[in-house]
Design a protein around this motif. Structure first.
Motif, mmCIF file in Angstrom:
data_model
loop_
_atom_site.group_PDB
_atom_site.id
_atom_site.type_symbol
_atom_site.label_atom_id
_atom_site.label_comp_id
_atom_site.label_asym_id
_atom_site.label_seq_id
_atom_site.Cartn_x
_atom_site.Cartn_y
_atom_site.Cartn_z
ATOM 1 N N GLY A 187 27.107 3.970 -11.723
ATOM 2 C CA GLY A 187 27.012 3.833 -10.278
ATOM 3 C C GLY A 187 27.496 2.543 -9.644
ATOM 4 O O GLY A 187 27.882 2.541 -8.467
ATOM 5 N N PRO A 188 27.491 1.400 -10.341
ATOM 6 C CA PRO A 188 27.850 0.133 -9.712
ATOM 7 C C PRO A 188 29.279 0.086 -9.182
ATOM 8 O O PRO A 188 30.167 0.752 -9.695
ATOM 9 N N VAL B 197 32.420 -17.879 -9.457
ATOM 10 C CA VAL B 197 31.335 -16.981 -9.068
ATOM 11 C C VAL B 197 30.267 -16.990 -10.145
ATOM 12 O O VAL B 197 30.563 -16.821 -11.334
ATOM 13 N N SER B 198 29.021 -17.203 -9.737
ATOM 14 C CA SER B 198 27.907 -17.149 -10.680
ATOM 15 C C SER B 198 27.374 -15.727 -10.764
ATOM 16 O O SER B 198 27.637 -14.893 -9.890
ATOM 17 N N GLN B 199 26.581 -15.464 -11.796
ATOM 18 C CA GLN B 199 25.985 -14.142 -11.962
ATOM 19 C C GLN B 199 25.105 -13.792 -10.771
ATOM 20 O O GLN B 199 25.067 -12.647 -10.316
ATOM 21 N N ASP B 200 24.381 -14.792 -10.240
ATOM 22 C CA ASP B 200 23.497 -14.549 -9.096
ATOM 23 C C ASP B 200 24.271 -14.083 -7.876
ATOM 24 O O ASP B 200 23.760 -13.303 -7.065
ATOM 25 N N GLN B 201 25.492 -14.546 -7.731
ATOM 26 C CA GLN B 201 26.298 -14.173 -6.564
ATOM 27 C C GLN B 201 26.824 -12.744 -6.643
ATOM 28 O O GLN B 201 27.212 -12.179 -5.629
ATOM 29 N N LEU B 202 26.831 -12.171 -7.843
ATOM 30 C CA LEU B 202 27.286 -10.794 -7.997
ATOM 31 C C LEU B 202 26.203 -9.791 -7.619
ATOM 32 O O LEU B 202 26.505 -8.664 -7.220
ATOM 33 N N GLY B 203 24.944 -10.209 -7.758
ATOM 34 C CA GLY B 203 23.846 -9.276 -7.525
ATOM 35 C C GLY B 203 23.774 -8.260 -8.646
ATOM 36 O O GLY B 203 24.281 -8.470 -9.756
ATOM 37 N N ASP C 227 23.066 -3.116 -2.849
ATOM 38 C CA ASP C 227 22.517 -4.464 -3.018
ATOM 39 C C ASP C 227 23.144 -5.416 -2.005
ATOM 40 O O ASP C 227 24.369 -5.597 -1.989
ATOM 41 N N PRO C 228 22.339 -6.068 -1.143
ATOM 42 C CA PRO C 228 22.886 -6.993 -0.133
ATOM 43 C C PRO C 228 23.702 -8.129 -0.749
ATOM 44 O O PRO C 228 24.710 -8.553 -0.168
ATOM 45 N N THR C 229 23.273 -8.624 -1.922
ATOM 46 C CA THR C 229 24.015 -9.710 -2.577
ATOM 47 C C THR C 229 25.385 -9.222 -3.031
ATOM 48 O O THR C 229 26.395 -9.921 -2.877
#
Length: 301
Positions: free
Chosen positions: A39-40, A202-208, A214-216
């Motif tokens: 799904g992503p 890009v960090s992992q957190d920025q990918l969501g 997902d808003p991120t």
């Protein structure tokens, strides 16, 4: 497990597979198929298979295998390590289907769905295991689309096998649970170590989470679209979430229709065909696994 071969070029599909235990060549085997990352909008979809002798079914069921989505990350990784350690009676394969491949395949002029991509990957992994000598007898598959139609398709291709296609197979059969864990762990590792050829930081957190809701993830897409080149390679641009952003922010492009090509050019050989050695197939490359619809490079362990 070393995934550097995929990290070096994450625009292509890549199969990683274990060595086949001798017992799996000598005895009839259970065979499970499942996927992760369907799904992503970000990252690859990974298909996984696992197999072991039917005689080891009770041993398999004593392990804590379960639907990978119900397990914490550290539990999944521990179970994946156990699968690798059971190399005297268990084997596995994973097919990493790149975002680039998913997008370009789905956006062909002739409609080609994600279900078809999924089925081709599953069929290809089964064929590869059989070619490697695994004595496949019973096959269990977590379905995509209509379970009966999928089962009928597989039975048509593999009439000598006992095939069960059912929803939630990853929670019903331990061998499918093991396949689910292989697929999920590999996908997570690949996304975490993703190399951006676009040279963006890009960090992992920025990918969501990578899911369209997902808003991120939405913010990452909105902040990383180029008006000419579109999205970084990690994005499945065939997803509606991505295509809507392209419609809003990208420069409109007018493509010439294939029908406008000079009729006199039809039937003319491609210029590159004149550079292939005599008798060679210019499309065929060494160390590649050919399925009906896609090509995956193969790495054995």
């Amino acid at each position: 497990m070393d995934f550097s071969a995929y990290e070096e070029n994450n625009s292509v599909n890549k199969i990683f597979k274990s060595a086949v235990p001798q017992i799996c060549k000598d005895e009839p085997c259970l065979f499970g198929i499942d996927e992760a990352g369907r799904g992503p909008v970000l990252g690859p979809m990974v298909y996984g298979i696992s197999y072991c002798p039917i005689s080891m079914k009770e041993t398999l069921e004593k392990k804590a295998f379960a639907d990978s989505k119900t397990l914490k990350e550290e539990v999944r990784e521990d179970l994946f390590s156990q699968i690798q350690e059971c190399n005297d009676f268990m084997g596995f394969e994973v097919d990493i289907l790149s975002p680039n491949y998913i997008s370009t395949t789905m956006l062909r002029r002739t409609k080609y769905s994600l279900n078809q991509i999924s089925m081709d990957s599953a069929i290809g992994l089964l064929r590869l295991a059989i070619a490697d000598g695994v004595q496949v007898k019973e096959v269990y598959v977590d379905t995509v689309g209509d379970a009966q139609k999928y089962q009928d398709k597989l039975k048509g291709l593999f009439p000598d096998l006992e095939i069960t296609v059912t929803p939630k197979a990853d929670s019903k059969f331990a061998i499918v649970s093991a396949a689910s864990i292989c697929a999920k762990v590999v996908r997570d590792k690949v996304v975490k170590s993703w190399q951006f050829p676009e040279s963006i930081d890009v960090s992992q957190d920025q990918l969501g989470s990578g899911y369209p809701s997902d808003p991120t993830t939405k913010r990452f897409l909105a902040d990383n679209v180029d008006p000419v080149f579109g999205f970084p390679r990690i994005v499945r641009f065939s997803w509606s979430t991505a295509s809507k952003i392209l419609d809003d922010k990208a420069v409109p492009v007018q493509w010439d229709d294939d029908e406008e090509i000079d009729e006199s050019a039809k039937g003319t050989a491609s210029i590159t065909s004149f550079f292939a050695p005599k008798g060679a197939n210019p499309r065929k490359k060494k160390h590649q696994f050919f399925n009906d619809r896609h090509i995956s490079q193969v790495t054995s362990f």
